[in-house]
Design an enzyme around this catalytic site. Structure first.
Site, PDB file in Angstrom:
ATOM      1  N   HIS A 132       0.854  -1.189   0.000  1.00 31.04           N
ATOM      2  CA  HIS A 132       0.000   0.000   0.000  1.00 31.04           C
ATOM      3  C   HIS A 132       0.893   1.243   0.000  1.00 31.04           C
ATOM      4  O   HIS A 132       1.265   1.764   1.040  1.00 31.04           O
ATOM      5  CB  HIS A 132      -0.917  -0.031   1.249  1.00 31.04           C
ATOM      6  CG  HIS A 132      -1.892   1.104   1.314  1.00 31.04           C
ATOM      7  ND1 HIS A 132      -2.979   1.109   2.159  1.00 31.04           N
ATOM      8  CD2 HIS A 132      -1.947   2.282   0.646  1.00 31.04           C
ATOM      9  CE1 HIS A 132      -3.664   2.230   2.008  1.00 31.04           C
ATOM     10  NE2 HIS A 132      -3.046   2.963   1.099  1.00 31.04           N
ATOM     11  N   HIS A 134      -9.423   0.686  -0.993  1.00 34.23           N
ATOM     12  CA  HIS A 134      -9.388   1.414   0.271  1.00 34.23           C
ATOM     13  C   HIS A 134     -10.798   1.383   0.854  1.00 34.23           C
ATOM     14  O   HIS A 134     -11.761   1.739   0.160  1.00 34.23           O
ATOM     15  CB  HIS A 134      -9.022   2.880   0.052  1.00 34.23           C
ATOM     16  CG  HIS A 134      -7.579   3.151  -0.237  1.00 34.23           C
ATOM     17  ND1 HIS A 134      -6.870   2.461  -1.174  1.00 34.23           N
ATOM     18  CD2 HIS A 134      -6.710   4.057   0.301  1.00 34.23           C
ATOM     19  CE1 HIS A 134      -5.622   2.932  -1.201  1.00 34.23           C
ATOM     20  NE2 HIS A 134      -5.500   3.908  -0.317  1.00 34.23           N
ATOM     21  N   GLU A 144     -11.169   3.551   6.143  1.00 37.84           N
ATOM     22  CA  GLU A 144     -10.156   4.503   6.639  1.00 37.84           C
ATOM     23  C   GLU A 144     -10.901   5.621   7.363  1.00 37.84           C
ATOM     24  O   GLU A 144     -10.727   5.831   8.544  1.00 37.84           O
ATOM     25  CB  GLU A 144      -9.319   5.049   5.473  1.00 37.84           C
ATOM     26  CG  GLU A 144      -8.283   6.093   5.902  1.00 37.84           C
ATOM     27  CD  GLU A 144      -7.587   6.771   4.705  1.00 37.84           C
ATOM     28  OE1 GLU A 144      -8.107   6.672   3.571  1.00 37.84           O
ATOM     29  OE2 GLU A 144      -6.530   7.408   4.921  1.00 37.84           O
TER      30      GLU A 144
HETATM   31 ZN    ZN Z   1      -3.740   4.842   0.454  1.00 36.52          ZN
END
Ligand code: ZN
Length: 340
Positions: free
Chosen positions: A19, A199, A202
């Site tokens: 990542h 993703h 987050e």
């Molecule tokens: Zn990222």
């Protein structure tokens, strides 16, 4: 083991980086060089002046600088240089294999040709393999807050170059742009033979993580922090062996957590989730991958745990069985040296 030895052990730990955004590895010095090379005017004349801009306090100020500096990248040579600069850092940090995001929509919006971007990145990877022995590949990342039509046209543009790509990803501002919007994009990418990662969790809720699994069939979840809010989901992730690509220094800098202790990595590990550690946008978030490992060591992760995390990263990568055996052997000799 003394502090020096621990830091050496962390750095030499054979690891995969899963990542990292190549645009997020653009250091102030290279940004100023590229601006000069390409006649792009920036409001900062010196490295020190520009470096001070990297002390932003929130996501938006980060993104503003991030997109502005991306405008200094103009040619295949620029992307080649950017890739090599990252790989030099990665090599020094014990990275043996890197799966690297790039954001074609932004470069196309800046007037660049996607083939030039990819050619530059791929030639940088080939040179890095020769110079540092690092294997790697590119993950085309969809910028979720740009118009969805631009995601479709990016896939049109790479339709004949799927062999030059490892996978598809989904990044940028998360809330308000759930995975459900991108089902057809991922279906199409899968038909092209690309691995799928996204993703999720987050800033978004655990539901975004569930959607990434159910609707996008993600093989890894990037970040995934908020999955912790749903114990059944955590159990499911553990059962399916889906890896999370955690980025501790990024999460702290962007205030996903106030303090690294608040990051639920130990909880994930206890539940059997294969956690990996990565750098995200290292030029902006105060450290490359070994700094992220070292930050966890400072808050109490043992060398055994960091070793297990590195082994997770090897197993969660998309390398061939032969390459995987080779990296496992490198890990075994690290273990024999530092843990026995
Ligand atoms: Zn990222």
């Amino acid at each position: 083991m003394g502090e020096q030895d621990v830091s050496e052990a962390v750095r030499s730990l054979p690891k995969a980086e899963l990542h990292v955004h190549i645009e997020g590895t653009l250091e102030p010095g290279l940004a100023l060089d590229l601006a000069k090379r390409n006649g792009v005017s920036l409001p900062w004349a010196t490295i020190d002046e520009l470096r001070r801009q990297y002390e932003f306090g929130d996501l938006q100020s980060f993104l503003d600088l991030y997109y502005q500096l991306m405008g200094t990248l103009a040619s295949a040579d620029d992307f080649h240089d950017l890739m090599l600069a990252y790989l030099a850092h990665a090599a020094a940090d014990g990275v043996r294999h890197a799966e690297i995001f790039f954001d074609p929509q932004v470069h196309i919006r800046n007037g660049l040709d996607i083939d030039a971007v990819m050619d530059g990145l791929l030639s940088g990877l080939a040179e890095g393999r020769k110079r540092f022995g690092i294997t790697g590949g590119l993950i085309l990342s969809i910028v979720r807050d740009l118009p969805i039509e631009s995601a479709d046209s990016v896939l049109d543009a790479v339709q004949n170059r799927a062999g030059d790509l490892l996978g598809i990803g989904l990044d940028s501002a998360e809330v308000g742009y759930p995975p459900s919007l991108f089902v057809h994009v991922y279906d199409r990418a899968r038909e092209m033979g690309l691995h799928c990662v996204a993703h999720a969790g987050e800033e978004g809720s655990s539901d975004y993580v569930a959607q990434a699994l159910d609707l996008l069939h993600a093989e890894r979840i990037d970040h995934g922090v908020h999955a912790i809010d749903d114990p059944a989901l955590v159990a499911r992730i553990a059962r399916s062996g889906i890896a999370l690509t955690a980025c501790p220094l990024s999460n702290r800098r962007l205030q996903v957590v106030k303090d690294l202790h608040d990051l639920p990595l130990q909880e994930f590990l206890r539940a059997g989730v294969p956690v990996t550690v990565n750098s995200d946008d290292p030029a902006y978030f105060g450290g490359y991958i070994a700094d992220n490992y070292a930050a966890l060591e400072k808050i109490g992760f043992s060398l055994e745990q960091l070793g297990a995390i590195a082994l997770n990263s090897i197993h969660a990568s998309f390398i061939s069985p032969d390459e995987m055996r080779d990296l496992e052997a490198q890990y075994a000799s690290w273990k024999a040296r530092y843990l026995n």
